[in-house]
Design a protein around this motif. Structure first.
Motif, PDB file in Angstrom:
ATOM      1  N   CYS A 171      -7.520   6.019   2.162  1.00 45.53           N
ATOM      2  CA  CYS A 171      -7.277   5.003   1.128  1.00 45.53           C
ATOM      3  C   CYS A 171      -7.561   5.601  -0.255  1.00 45.53           C
ATOM      4  N   CYS A 178      -6.769   2.459  -4.927  1.00 47.19           N
ATOM      5  CA  CYS A 178      -5.895   2.279  -6.090  1.00 47.19           C
ATOM      6  C   CYS A 178      -5.835   0.819  -6.530  1.00 47.19           C
ATOM      7  N   CYS A 182       0.821  -1.214   0.000  1.00 46.01           N
ATOM      8  CA  CYS A 182       0.000   0.000   0.000  1.00 46.01           C
ATOM      9  C   CYS A 182       0.856   1.267   0.000  1.00 46.01           C
TER      10      CYS A 182
HETATM   11  S1  SF4 Z   1      -6.567   0.565  -2.312  1.00 47.98           S
HETATM   12 FE1  SF4 Z   1      -6.183   1.734  -0.417  1.00 47.98          FE
HETATM   13  S2  SF4 Z   1      -5.419   0.243   1.072  1.00 47.98           S
HETATM   14 FE2  SF4 Z   1      -5.250  -0.679  -0.959  1.00 47.98          FE
HETATM   15  S3  SF4 Z   1      -3.163  -0.225  -1.635  1.00 47.98           S
HETATM   16 FE3  SF4 Z   1      -4.465   1.390  -2.437  1.00 47.98          FE
HETATM   17  S4  SF4 Z   1      -4.387   3.016  -0.883  1.00 47.98           S
HETATM   18 FE4  SF4 Z   1      -3.632   1.145   0.092  1.00 47.98          FE
END
Ligand code: SF4
Ligand code: SF4
Ligand code: SF4
Lengths: 193, 393
Positions: free
Chosen positions: B65, B68, B30
């Motif tokens: 978040c 992504c 992440c």
């Molecule tokens: S979707 Fe959210 S939790 Fe998952 S890698 Fe991307 S930023 Fe991190």
């Protein structure tokens, strides 16, 4: 405000003794890192809500419910537009009763989001009244105000709201000009509505 | 991804988090967790499993978040972390929580204002500088419906971003113009909606399902009335929203939704391979176009056919790093660090140009370069994909 070492290896520190209180840093910063206790976004929003007859309980962003349209809001610089408004009042000059004046430290403190939010919350029109070029109390706050207005107006044009947004420079000692400018704007807002 | 079940209870089942192995791969990859030690998708999954709802819903970090899809891509248990994020945000909003908006909330205000049915926009100014475009404008009156034009060009909110980000040198109008020119060159004369609304992508991912649906329904009504059979857009988020999210939330358009690059890849013969250009370019995959929609090859192919030498960043295609910010909320030190890291990768390729395919990615990258020291060190010219590809016309 505290400093924090960023990726560039530099540290931003604010010496509050040097702060002149214009609040332009709050306007410029896209991420609310800067704030000014006398004129936070929340405080200005509370005034907008009060002026438009909404409950003043602050909702976090995104939870706004628009109500019926009405007053024209005047965001007036305390050094120019607001003084002129007081002068107009003292002289008994008339301007429309459906206007509400919101005093700001400097019109450069405003942001497109605040001005548009006033329209979203039902303001019939939004006018910014600041110091004429060259005579800004904070030297360049009115340039910032002009930039903010330019962005707001461009967004307003896209939404067909540009006739409801205006920026005017008002000398602090000219109550007549204040009354005339406000009358013209309100008439225009009513005509275009 | 199952979206309709946005209650937490249901999402615990549909997102698959019951299968979590606690391996921590999600947190390891992440981009936010890398720069913000307090953020961990693995921990969030754990919290959701132990049903500590309020702790979960009142945590500020649930808004950071980026959706992504990096984590769900590496998850050995095939857990749909973003479905959980969406459900948690939707519930948290009901408790009065909300994301922290950037840019003094200006963008959120205009997204919300677009839900007002009576709004009369004047958003087609980008069409006027060029007189030889071929298109028709559908303003919802039957007279403006052009039955021979069975494709809709969904332009997206570029004009709005131009208005706000002019100081960053953003020119979304030229992206829209380039896209239309490409369509015309392929022999397509599209309809364009005079009253097009925000697609609702950002509001949806913030858990504002109600406003997302209002926007979706307003757009769907116009699209249906226009009678088009296909929608083409150059905006990855619009394509994602119209193609995936509208039907997932029950707003069926009944037409094909295509990203401009896919269309070009299918019209191979029309795009002639030209001589090697002197320019070396690197391409940044937008999360929505890449991991969300699986479109990696088409945009690269068009660049290569035009003769550009495409050099890859260390993280590319499925592994491409996000531009660092999502939905005009919660932009902080971690986000800036992600942007800087991505720009370092771009710079390290030695490419002359960083090609972006999402206006927002370009805005965030240019914002990171507002820091003069960063600009000196990792500054790179940025051009939108469609603006480069239009060179072929
Ligand atoms: S979707 Fe959210 S939790 Fe998952 S890698 Fe991307 S930023 Fe991190
Ligand atoms: S990668 Fe998947 S299985 Fe591993 S901790 Fe994260 S959610 Fe659980
Ligand atoms: S990176 Fe993007 S969201 Fe963050 S402040 Fe800059 S333009 Fe705004």
């Amino acid at each position: 405000m505290t400093g924090r070492q960023g990726d560039s290896g530099r540290l931003a520190i604010v010496d509050s003794l040097l702060c002149a209180g214009c609040g332009n840093c709050v306007s410029v910063c896209p991420v609310k890192a800067a704030n000014i206790s006398s004129a936070t976004d929340e405080a200005i929003e509370a005034q907008i809500r009060a002026a438009l007859g909404h409950p003043v309980t602050l909702s976090p962003c995104h939870l706004v419910t628009p109500s019926s349209p009405h007053p024209v809001l005047l965001f007036a610089c305390e050094w120019s537009g607001y003084s002129a408004a007081e002068l107009a009042g003292a002289r008994g000059l008339t301007y429309p009763a459906n206007t509400r004046v919101i005093r700001v430290n400097c019109t450069g403190r405003l942001q497109p989001g605040l001005l548009l939010k006033a329209l979203e919350l039902g303001a019939a029109g939004v006018m910014v009244l600041g110091c004429a070029p060259g005579v800004c109390h904070y030297e360049r706050g009115n340039e910032r105000a002009a930039a903010v207005f330019e962005q707001t107006n461009a967004l307003g044009r896209l939404m067909g709201l540009d006739t409801r947004i205006a920026l005017k420079w008002i000398p602090a000692d000219d109550g007549e000009q204040f009354a005339r400018t406000v009358n013209e704007f309100v008439e225009n807002v009513i005509r275009e509505a | 991804m199952v979206f309709l079940d946005t209650t937490l209870e249901q999402t615990i089942h549909t997102s698959g988090i019951l299968r979590c192995l606690e391996c921590g791969k999600c947190t390891a990859i992440c981009p936010i967790a890398r720069y913000d030690g307090g953020f961990s998708p693995r921990v969030t999954v754990g919290r959701a499993l132990t049903q500590r709802d309020n702790e979960l819903l009142d945590d500020d970090r649930l808004w950071t978040c980026l959706n992504c899809f990096q984590c769900s891509q590496v998850c050995p248990a095939n857990i749909d972390y973003s479905a959980l994020t969406l459900a948690v945000r939707t519930q948290a909003r009901k408790r009065g929580q909300a994301a922290l908006c950037t840019h003094g909330e200006a963008i959120h205000v205009w997204m919300r204002m677009m839900t007002q049915p009576e709004l009369k926009q004047d958003r087609l100014g980008w069409l006027s500088p060029i007189s030889d475009f071929r298109f028709s404008i559908f303003d919802s009156s039957p007279a403006t419906r052009h039955s021979a034009h069975d494709t809709l060009f969904f332009a997206g909110c570029a004009p709005y971003y131009d208005a706000l980000f002019a100081p960053l040198g953003i020119a979304g109008a030229s992206v829209a113009q380039a896209s239309l020119r490409i369509l015309n060159a392929l022999g397509i004369e599209p309809q364009i909606l005079a009253g097009e609304r925000c697609c609702g992508h950002d509001l949806l991912w913030e858990g504002d399902v109600d406003r997302f649906l209002q926007l979706a329904r307003l757009n769907a009504e116009m699209i249906r009335a226009s009678g088009v059979k296909r929608i083409i857009s150059a905006c990855p988020e619009c394509v994602r929203a119209l193609k995936v999210d509208y039907p997932a939330f029950g707003v069926r358009l009944g037409v094909e939704v295509v990203h401009l690059s896919e269309l070009l890849a299918d019209s191979n013969s029309k795009l002639k391979i030209s001589n090697r250009k002197s320019k070396m370019v690197t391409y940044h995959d937008p999360c929505r176009l890449g991991r969300h929609l699986g479109i990696y090859a088409a945009p690269r192919k068009a660049l290569e056919q035009l003769g550009y030498q495409v050099v890859e960043m260390r993280h590319n295609r499925r592994n491409a790093t996000c531009c660092g910010t999502n939905g005009w909320t919660h932009c902080g030190a971690a986000n800036k660090a992600i942007q800087v890291q991505r720009l370092r990768e771009a710079k390290a390729t030695g490419a002359d140009v960083l090609v972006t395919a999402c206006l927002k990615c370009q805005i965030h990258f240019k914002c990171a370069l507002m820091d003069q020291q960063m600009a000196d060190e990792i500054g790179i010219e940025m051009v939108d994909w469609s603006e480069l590809v239009v060179g072929w016309v």
